[in-house]
Design a protein around this motif. Structure first.
Motif, PDB file in Angstrom:
ATOM      1  N   VAL A   4       0.821  -1.104  -0.044  1.00  0.00           N
ATOM      2  CA  VAL A   4       0.007  -0.056  -0.125  1.00  0.00           C
ATOM      3  C   VAL A   4       1.006   1.242  -0.049  1.00  0.00           C
ATOM      4  O   VAL A   4       1.977   1.213   0.614  1.00  0.00           O
ATOM      5  CB  VAL A   4      -0.800  -0.016   1.270  1.00  0.00           C
ATOM      6  N   PRO A   5       0.473   2.349  -0.507  1.00  0.00           N
ATOM      7  CA  PRO A   5       1.292   3.515  -0.523  1.00  0.00           C
ATOM      8  C   PRO A   5       1.105   4.243   0.526  1.00  0.00           C
ATOM      9  O   PRO A   5       0.523   4.064   1.530  1.00  0.00           O
ATOM     10  CB  PRO A   5       0.345   4.268  -1.585  1.00  0.00           C
ATOM     11  N   SER A   6       2.185   5.074   0.929  1.00  0.00           N
ATOM     12  CA  SER A   6       2.221   6.022   2.040  1.00  0.00           C
ATOM     13  C   SER A   6       1.090   7.007   2.126  1.00  0.00           C
ATOM     14  O   SER A   6       0.245   6.960   0.959  1.00  0.00           O
ATOM     15  CB  SER A   6       3.548   6.689   2.118  1.00  0.00           C
ATOM     16  N   ASP A   7       0.735   7.458   3.325  1.00  0.00           N
ATOM     17  CA  ASP A   7      -0.440   8.446   3.284  1.00  0.00           C
ATOM     18  C   ASP A   7      -0.149   9.858   2.359  1.00  0.00           C
ATOM     19  O   ASP A   7      -0.928  10.178   1.643  1.00  0.00           O
ATOM     20  CB  ASP A   7      -0.641   8.901   4.902  1.00  0.00           C
ATOM     21  N   LEU A   8       1.102  10.292   2.257  1.00  0.00           N
ATOM     22  CA  LEU A   8       1.385  11.523   1.455  1.00  0.00           C
ATOM     23  C   LEU A   8       1.378  11.210   0.076  1.00  0.00           C
ATOM     24  O   LEU A   8       0.868  11.963  -0.656  1.00  0.00           O
ATOM     25  CB  LEU A   8       2.883  11.807   2.000  1.00  0.00           C
ATOM     26  N   VAL A   9       1.763   9.953  -0.351  1.00  0.00           N
ATOM     27  CA  VAL A   9       1.510   9.565  -1.746  1.00  0.00           C
ATOM     28  C   VAL A   9       0.075   9.585  -2.098  1.00  0.00           C
ATOM     29  O   VAL A   9      -0.276   9.952  -3.348  1.00  0.00           O
ATOM     30  CB  VAL A   9       2.289   8.158  -2.288  1.00  0.00           C
ATOM     31  N   VAL A  10      -0.581   9.117  -1.099  1.00  0.00           N
ATOM     32  CA  VAL A  10      -2.009   8.935  -1.586  1.00  0.00           C
ATOM     33  C   VAL A  10      -2.571  10.137  -1.510  1.00  0.00           C
ATOM     34  O   VAL A  10      -3.311  10.595  -2.555  1.00  0.00           O
ATOM     35  CB  VAL A  10      -2.753   8.233  -0.365  1.00  0.00           C
ATOM     36  N   GLU A  11      -2.324  11.295  -0.648  1.00  0.00           N
ATOM     37  CA  GLU A  11      -2.933  12.630  -0.844  1.00  0.00           C
ATOM     38  C   GLU A  11      -2.545  13.297  -2.082  1.00  0.00           C
ATOM     39  O   GLU A  11      -3.131  14.059  -2.868  1.00  0.00           O
ATOM     40  CB  GLU A  11      -2.458  13.310   0.577  1.00  0.00           C
ATOM     41  N   LEU A  12      -0.993  13.191  -2.389  1.00  0.00           N
ATOM     42  CA  LEU A  12      -0.600  13.737  -3.577  1.00  0.00           C
ATOM     43  C   LEU A  12      -1.084  13.153  -4.796  1.00  0.00           C
ATOM     44  O   LEU A  12      -1.400  14.023  -5.976  1.00  0.00           O
ATOM     45  CB  LEU A  12       0.837  13.535  -3.642  1.00  0.00           C
ATOM     46  N   SER A  13      -1.334  11.847  -4.957  1.00  0.00           N
ATOM     47  CA  SER A  13      -2.294  11.264  -5.967  1.00  0.00           C
ATOM     48  C   SER A  13      -3.524  11.867  -6.105  1.00  0.00           C
ATOM     49  O   SER A  13      -4.206  12.106  -7.266  1.00  0.00           O
ATOM     50  CB  SER A  13      -2.318   9.909  -5.820  1.00  0.00           C
ATOM     51  N   TYR A 491       8.537  11.552  -6.805  1.00  0.00           N
ATOM     52  CA  TYR A 491       7.785  11.417  -8.203  1.00  0.00           C
ATOM     53  C   TYR A 491       6.641  12.110  -8.095  1.00  0.00           C
ATOM     54  O   TYR A 491       6.051  12.842  -9.255  1.00  0.00           O
ATOM     55  CB  TYR A 491       7.748   9.918  -8.358  1.00  0.00           C
ATOM     56  N   MET A 492       5.680  11.650  -7.190  1.00  0.00           N
ATOM     57  CA  MET A 492       4.351  12.362  -7.148  1.00  0.00           C
ATOM     58  C   MET A 492       4.412  13.947  -6.989  1.00  0.00           C
ATOM     59  O   MET A 492       3.949  14.723  -7.669  1.00  0.00           O
ATOM     60  CB  MET A 492       3.523  11.891  -5.771  1.00  0.00           C
ATOM     61  N   VAL A 493       5.436  14.611  -6.314  1.00  0.00           N
ATOM     62  CA  VAL A 493       5.647  16.111  -6.333  1.00  0.00           C
ATOM     63  C   VAL A 493       6.043  16.567  -7.665  1.00  0.00           C
ATOM     64  O   VAL A 493       5.425  17.493  -7.907  1.00  0.00           O
ATOM     65  CB  VAL A 493       6.679  16.370  -5.209  1.00  0.00           C
ATOM     66  N   PHE A 494       7.041  15.960  -8.277  1.00  0.00           N
ATOM     67  CA  PHE A 494       7.426  16.428  -9.484  1.00  0.00           C
ATOM     68  C   PHE A 494       6.254  16.437 -10.546  1.00  0.00           C
ATOM     69  O   PHE A 494       6.057  17.434 -11.396  1.00  0.00           O
ATOM     70  CB  PHE A 494       8.494  15.447 -10.001  1.00  0.00           C
ATOM     71  N   SER A 495       5.543  15.089 -10.677  1.00  0.00           N
ATOM     72  CA  SER A 495       4.573  15.085 -11.608  1.00  0.00           C
ATOM     73  C   SER A 495       3.230  16.123 -11.299  1.00  0.00           C
ATOM     74  O   SER A 495       2.593  16.640 -12.269  1.00  0.00           O
ATOM     75  CB  SER A 495       4.079  13.691 -11.593  1.00  0.00           C
ATOM     76  N   LEU A 496       2.977  16.271 -10.074  1.00  0.00           N
ATOM     77  CA  LEU A 496       1.780  17.285  -9.691  1.00  0.00           C
ATOM     78  C   LEU A 496       2.266  18.642 -10.188  1.00  0.00           C
ATOM     79  O   LEU A 496       1.408  19.228 -10.711  1.00  0.00           O
ATOM     80  CB  LEU A 496       1.696  17.394  -8.119  1.00  0.00           C
ATOM     81  N   ILE A 497       3.574  19.197  -9.928  1.00  0.00           N
ATOM     82  CA  ILE A 497       3.959  20.417 -10.345  1.00  0.00           C
ATOM     83  C   ILE A 497       3.841  20.422 -11.865  1.00  0.00           C
ATOM     84  O   ILE A 497       3.582  21.090 -12.425  1.00  0.00           O
ATOM     85  CB  ILE A 497       5.232  20.859  -9.736  1.00  0.00           C
ATOM     86  N   GLY A 498       4.356  19.390 -12.343  1.00  0.00           N
ATOM     87  CA  GLY A 498       4.411  19.432 -14.174  1.00  0.00           C
ATOM     88  C   GLY A 498       3.001  19.435 -14.418  1.00  0.00           C
ATOM     89  O   GLY A 498       2.919  20.312 -15.454  1.00  0.00           O
TER      90      GLY A 498
END
Length: 550
Positions: A4-13, A491-498
């Motif tokens: 399962v993903p971390s809480d922060l990864v879920v929120e960023l997703s 990865y999630m931060v980079f893709s979200l900003i992108g």
């Protein structure tokens, strides 16, 4: 479902998908509505043969093309996100979710995309009737795309037509017609489409009023305004009516969403009061401030004067019972998976009947499987659900309630904008039918500023529908915390900003092109008159009766 993903990864997703969906949904309503306004204009052109209606189709068609192109660019990304950022969800739902998406791509999206080019470039290559047919196909393709997307979304809101297979750990389709005819999907399709028609009507009226205020392209603007006003006032009545029907459906199938929309913490016996304005406090489970309208909630939600409405406190207690009932289902599922890992031959249905332990686990699973999703909620707090404490079960029950204040206010903003547009469109229709649109400077100044109302109402409707489903990606089946992929935070931060940067550029391009071509106005063919004249007579001075006889 072991990783399962971390809480922060879920929120960023979630933030990334929300951002891309909200950006994309700025383009969708205008595409849905403007396509049918074009159909209406071109049908009148084919029937009457008057050049002015062809000019109208060609002008508004340019703005449609700009919006359509950027809508496609933002929409394609979302479908890839299901696989990249929501891999567990895609695995779990692929058999069901993939079917309507594939049909949407093959039957609707390609039809729409193919005929858009013919509509824009085929004026000198097609006959009038052929070109009108192409325009109709573009409009139908646009709306069929929305239908199949909302069929897929309907299963997420109210799972019908599928069942969970404990051996593959996937949802499998059992009844395609139940999937298509899901009441949530059908009501939401009509509601969403009509919302798009209202958005497009506001768009056409705003730009037309801008021309009229400057006495430019007057004949085209007056006719466009009249068509859009009539089209919009009928559509907004449908939006409000279908919105009521959708609320009635959600009240039956998603009581947590309904309770959050109404800021209702405690169950009210009928007739229940409606919270017109409130400041929900989820931690204290109360409204810090509320203005109530007696009786109205029972009328809106239950369509009678006697029925009560279930509050969040009672729904949490019901969730506790469902979590406890789901624990045996999850332990049985884990037992089945353990036995499969030890003996892969049990994947063959013929081998299962001879394994007593497996049959016992299946019997236990079948008896409790309707609450399996609630046990998944509990697993967030208790990795070994069979040893969960009452406190952990209570936390999971509280997690079953969505974020109340967001849904409460998103719903009210949507409804308020809907009624605001209703009154505005009635005003516009009356002015246009009486030929008084150019004698009301207040209307002409206000109309362009009303253009964002439709877009904002659509966005708030999407927030209400999707946030109201939380904490589930598939309601009462698959929690959001399990559904996301196990990416790194970086990865999630980079893709979200992108994505936010790219989509912001798309919005800027859209607004620049829309402003550019709207300010430029339609191409001149004599009938439109660059200064608003027709046969030497200023169009704004002509009585509306003259337009009626054209």
């Amino acid at each position: 479902m072991t990783m399962v993903p971390s809480d922060l990864v879920v929120e960023l997703s979630r933030w990334q998908f929300a951002a891309t969906a909200l950006y994309h949904f700025l383009f969708v309503p205008l595409t849905l509505g403007l396509s049918f306004i074009l159909v209406t204009m071109e049908t009148v052109y084919v029937v009457t043969g008057r050049q002015i209606y062809k000019d109208m189709v060609m002008f508004w068609g340019k703005l449609f093309a700009i919006n359509f192109a950027l809508g496609v660019a933002t929409g394609l990304t979302m479908e890839f996100e299901f696989g990249t950022n929501w891999s567990t969800y895609s695995y779990y739902m692929g058999d069901i979710f993939g079917a309507p998406l594939a049909i949407e791509g093959l039957m609707a999206f390609f039809m729409e995309s193919t005929f858009v080019g013919m509509m824009l470039l085929g004026w000198h290559r097609l006959t009038k009737v052929q070109h009108l047919t192409v325009t109709w196909l573009v409009a139908l393709g646009s709306n069929l795309s929305a239908l199949w997307i909302l069929v897929a979304n309907g299963f997420m809101q109210d799972p019908r037509g599928g069942t969970f297979n404990p051996f593959t750990q996937r949802m499998e389709m059992t009844n395609f017609m139940q999937l298509i005819m899901n009441p949530d999907a059908q009501a939401k399709f009509v509601h969403t489409s009509l919302a798009g028609y209202v958005t497009a009507a506001m768009f056409v009226i705003g730009i037309s009023a801008w021309y009229l205020a400057r006495k430019r392209h007057v004949e085209l603007a007056r006719r466009s305004l009249r068509m859009a006003s009539l089209f919009g006032v009928i559509s907004v009545i449908g939006v409000i009516t279908l919105g009521d029907a959708l609320g009635f459906i959600d009240g039956g199938h998603q009581p947590t969403k309904l309770a959050a929309m109404e800021g209702l913490w405690h169950t009210e016996k009928g007739p229940a009061s409606f919270n017109l304005i409130a400041f929900p406090n989820q931690e204290a489970q109360k409204n810090d401030f509320a203005i109530k309208i007696p009786v109205l909630l029972s009328i809106l939600v239950k369509h009678d004067l006697t029925s009560g409405v279930t509050g969040i406190n009672q729904l949490e207690q019901e969730a506790v019972a469902r979590i406890k009932n789901g624990i045996p289902a999850l332990t049985a599922l884990e037992s089945i998976q353990n036995q499969l890992s030890k003996n892969p031959a049990l994947a063959n249905p013929a081998k299962r009947a001879n394994d007593p332990a497996l049959q016992q686990a299946l019997t236990q699973f079948d008896a409790h499987k309707k609450d399996l999703g609630y046990a998944f909620l509990l697993k967030y707090y208790a990795p070994n659900v069979s040893k969960a404490t009452p406190a952990q079960i209570e936390l999971a029950a509280k997690k079953s309630i969505p974020e109340v204040w967001i849904i409460f206010w998103a719903f009210r903003i949507m409804v308020a904008l809907g009624f605001l547009m209703l009154f505005f469109l009635i005003w516009a229709t009356l002015l246009s039918l009486r030929g008084k649109e150019m004698t009301s400077p207040i209307f002409l100044k206000l109309a362009p500023w009303m253009i964002p109302a439709g877009f904002l109402a659509c966005e708030m409707g999407w927030v209400t529908a999707e946030m109201g489903r939380q904490p589930w990606t598939v309601y009462e089946q698959l929690p959001t915390w399990i559904s996301a992929s196990t990416h790194s935070v970086g990865y999630m931060v980079f893709s979200l900003i992108g994505f936010v940067t790219l989509y912001s550029i798309f919005i800027a391009v859209e607004m620049y092109l829309m402003f550019k071509f709207a300010r430029k106005g339609p191409d001149e063919h004599g009938s439109t008159g660059g200064g608003g004249s027709l046969a030497g007579v200023p169009a704004f001075a002509r009585p509306i009766q003259n337009l009626n006889h054209d």
